[in-house]
Design a protein around this motif. Structure first.
Motif, short mmCIF file in Angstrom:
data_model
loop_
_atom_site.label_atom_id
_atom_site.label_comp_id
_atom_site.label_asym_id
_atom_site.label_seq_id
_atom_site.Cartn_x
_atom_site.Cartn_y
_atom_site.Cartn_z
N GLU A 495 0.49 -1.43 0.26
CA GLU A 495 -0.05 -0.39 -0.05
C GLU A 495 0.75 0.97 -0.18
O GLU A 495 0.98 1.89 -0.42
CB GLU A 495 -1.45 0.15 1.36
N LEU A 496 1.85 1.13 1.01
CA LEU A 496 3.19 2.65 1.16
C LEU A 496 3.07 2.29 -0.43
O LEU A 496 3.81 3.74 -1.46
CB LEU A 496 3.98 1.89 1.88
N GLN A 497 4.19 1.55 -0.83
CA GLN A 497 4.67 2.01 -2.71
C GLN A 497 3.49 2.58 -3.15
O GLN A 497 3.68 3.44 -4.59
CB GLN A 497 4.96 0.70 -2.53
N LEU A 498 1.62 1.94 -3.52
CA LEU A 498 1.16 2.29 -4.14
C LEU A 498 1.10 4.06 -4.19
O LEU A 498 0.95 4.51 -5.19
CB LEU A 498 -0.22 1.26 -4.30
N VAL A 499 0.79 4.22 -2.58
CA VAL A 499 0.63 5.61 -2.84
C VAL A 499 1.76 6.53 -3.27
O VAL A 499 1.58 7.61 -3.21
CB VAL A 499 0.15 5.70 -0.85
N GLU A 500 2.88 6.13 -2.57
CA GLU A 500 3.62 7.55 -3.10
C GLU A 500 3.63 7.51 -4.64
O GLU A 500 3.69 8.57 -5.16
CB GLU A 500 5.18 6.34 -2.75
N HIS A 501 3.88 6.49 -5.50
CA HIS A 501 3.56 6.34 -7.34
C HIS A 501 2.19 7.42 -7.42
O HIS A 501 2.39 8.47 -8.09
CB HIS A 501 3.61 4.99 -7.16
#
Length: 557
Positions: A495-501
């Motif tokens: 989820e964190l990687q997705l939000v950063e993207h």
């Protein structure tokens, strides 16, 4: 399909005094600069600066000279990547005097979204706040039509980072204006009421965001029709805390004050802690709420000072269930104005309407026809729910269509009616009620968010196979963005990687709050994603999804 006019208050400004052909920003500003040259039109809460009608007219003449000397000409498109400021409004008015076209850009836009806005609108010039220049710098190489950048500095920033290059001129806004002639600006061709003056981006539904084209008359009709319907007065002071890159602040509030010869007090942004203090200090009489703004203020502890202000009218969109109690607690009248940046403002619920109708979006404004129709565009009886379709009696009052999107323009105007994509109902007394949206759009804190656009950006992540984005309801009378993601086989995306993207490539308010990973998405026989099922499941228990706020993730704005 009848039109009903709203009664005009006896002491209100008669907005009908403007002939259609007189509705250009240069003419309206010049009218009040001549009639009331020493009356203060604009005051900034942040700086304390104020500008009379006469000063604003002279200043915007000088800005127009500066822009014309820099290469901005009639018909050219100018992007405005600016927060709320006197310079933002002056730039818009100066562009209108030249006969050029303003393209206001949401200051939260970045990456692919910012590139899209400026490229799709064919901007040749951009005026940018220095604090936002780094975002523009990131996409300059992908904007082949851009030739000129003006940087607005407040004195607190360092260098903008944007340097002149091959085919690219860069200048300081204030330096350019200070060097311009102080004489009245006379363009080679006077702008006309039917000239394009503004491209306002509205969230996409089944495709990218669309640029709604507004003529000078259409832009000013936001103000004239509101003034007539709501009884605005020359003595009114409009408190504007919504962003000028939205039509609500620029046209429905600031434009309404302009056509009335009234005044504007401009705040940089909405703040719960500062709101009532600025209202009292400015002696504002009118303001507009969007989304959860009313909920934020309502949730504050009651105070003996709740009625210590001059506000008489507050537009609430949507109107909350506690609107009557809000009126009583704060000693004011709630109103509502319904419209779309795709077409214009078309209804008003006014201070004189029966309070048992509170929650209605009101009745059609004078010169507007509204019908409730079924899927075959056949009109429905009162009490039946269908799509709201619109049209103006006069030409040029509504938008001119979507920029460079002829198919979308024609589809939205089939059978000579503009199709809102909103479902509504009309009662036996002619009052209209918003029910829900047909279109795939999310409304969060006053921002319209294209679910399609968020999905497209999410799917550019190399580990994402598919995504479905949709709204989920909140207790604060608002919506939040939810995303259900299907990762590619073997991917380790979290989820964190997705939000950063997402944060790198879209406005902060578009970044999903709720994220859930699934092996697949539910679809119909024709392979259309059944978002209603996903929404029902999540709203039944949001704890099923990862919550960005609960995880303590703070988004950069």
């Amino acid at each position: 399909m009848k039109t009903q006019a709203v009664a005009l208050e006896p002491h209100a400004v008669n907005a009908q005094s403007y002939a259609l052909q007189e509705l250009t920003f240069p003419q309206v500003l010049a009218r009040w600069a001549q009639r009331s040259p020493h009356k203060v039109f604009l005051t900034e809460t942040a700086s304390g600066r104020s500008f009379t009608y006469g000063e604003l007219n002279a200043w915007t003449d000088r800005v127009a000279h500066a822009l014309a000397g820099f290469g901005v000409s009639r018909g050219s498109h100018v992007g405005l990547l600016m927060g709320n400021s006197a310079e933002h409004l002056a730039a818009f008015l100066a562009i209108s005097k030249i006969g050029a076209v303003s393209v206001p850009v949401n200051t939260a836009a970045r990456g692919e979204l910012l590139r899209y806005y400026l490229a799709q609108s064919d901007c040749e010039t951009v005026i940018v706040d220095a604090a936002l220049a780094a975002r523009l710098q990131e996409v300059l190489g992908e904007l082949p039509l851009l030739r000129r950048v003006l940087v607005l500095r407040t004195g607190e920033e360092g260098e903008s980072g944007i340097e002149p290059g091959a085919g690219m001129a860069v200048a300081d806004f204030h330096a350019l204006v200070d060097a311009a002639p102080a004489a009245a600006f006379v363009p080679p061709v006077q702008p006309r009421f039917c000239d394009l003056v503004l491209i306002a981006y509205t969230s996409g539904t089944t495709g990218p965001s669309k640029g709604s084209m507004l003529s000078q008359a259409a832009a000013l009709t936001y103000g004239t029709s509101a003034a007539e319907a709501q009884g605005y007065r020359a003595s009114d002071i409009f408190y504007v805390c919504l962003p000028l890159f939205h039509n609500n602040a620029l046209l429905a509030a600031t434009g309404a004050a302009l056509v009335c010869g009234a005044s504007v007090v401009m705040s940089r942004r909405f703040s719960v802690s500062r709101f009532w203090g600025e209202i009292r200090e400015s002696q504002a009489t009118i303001t507009n709420f969007l989304g959860a703004m009313s909920s934020f203020l309502w949730s504050q502890p009651p105070s003996p000072a709740d009625t210590d202000h001059c506000l008489r009218l507050v537009s609430m969109a949507p109107t909350p269930k506690y609107a009557a109690e809000f009126e009583q607690r704060f000693g004011l009248r709630a109103m509502n104005n319904y419209g779309l940046s795709d077409y214009g403002m078309v209804t008003s619920f006014t201070q004189w309407d029966p309070r048992d109708k509170l929650g209605s979006i009101g009745r059609p404004r004078r010169g507007v026809q509204i019908a409730i129709v079924d899927d075959d565009d056949l009109e429905l009886a009162p009490g039946e729910v269908g799509e709201m379709v619109l049209r103006f009696d006069d030409p040029w009052r509504g938008t001119m269509g979507y920029y460079k999107m002829p198919e979308a323009t024609l589809n939205s105007r089939r059978n000579l009616w503009f199709h809102t994509g909103d479902r509504g109902m009309q009662d036996a007394d002619g009052y209209l009620y918003f029910v829900d949206r047909k279109k795939d759009c999310i409304r969060r804190r006053g921002e319209n968010i294209s679910a399609f656009e968020v999905e497209q950006i999410i799917c550019t992540h190399p580990d994402v196979a598919d995504a479905a984005v949709f709204p989920v309801a909140t207790p604060a009378n608002d919506e939040e963005v939810a995303a259900v993601i299907v990762a590619k086989p073997g991917a380790s995306l979290d989820e964190l990687q997705l939000v950063e993207h997402c944060q790198r490539n879209m406005a902060y308010f578009m970044v999903p709050r709720y994220v859930q990973f699934r092996a697949s998405l539910p679809t119909t026989m024709s392979q259309k994603v059944e978002k209603f099922k996903l929404r029902q499941e999540l709203e039944a228990g949001l704890s099923q999804a990862w919550d960005r706020e609960a995880a303590g993730v703070v988004l950069a704005r």
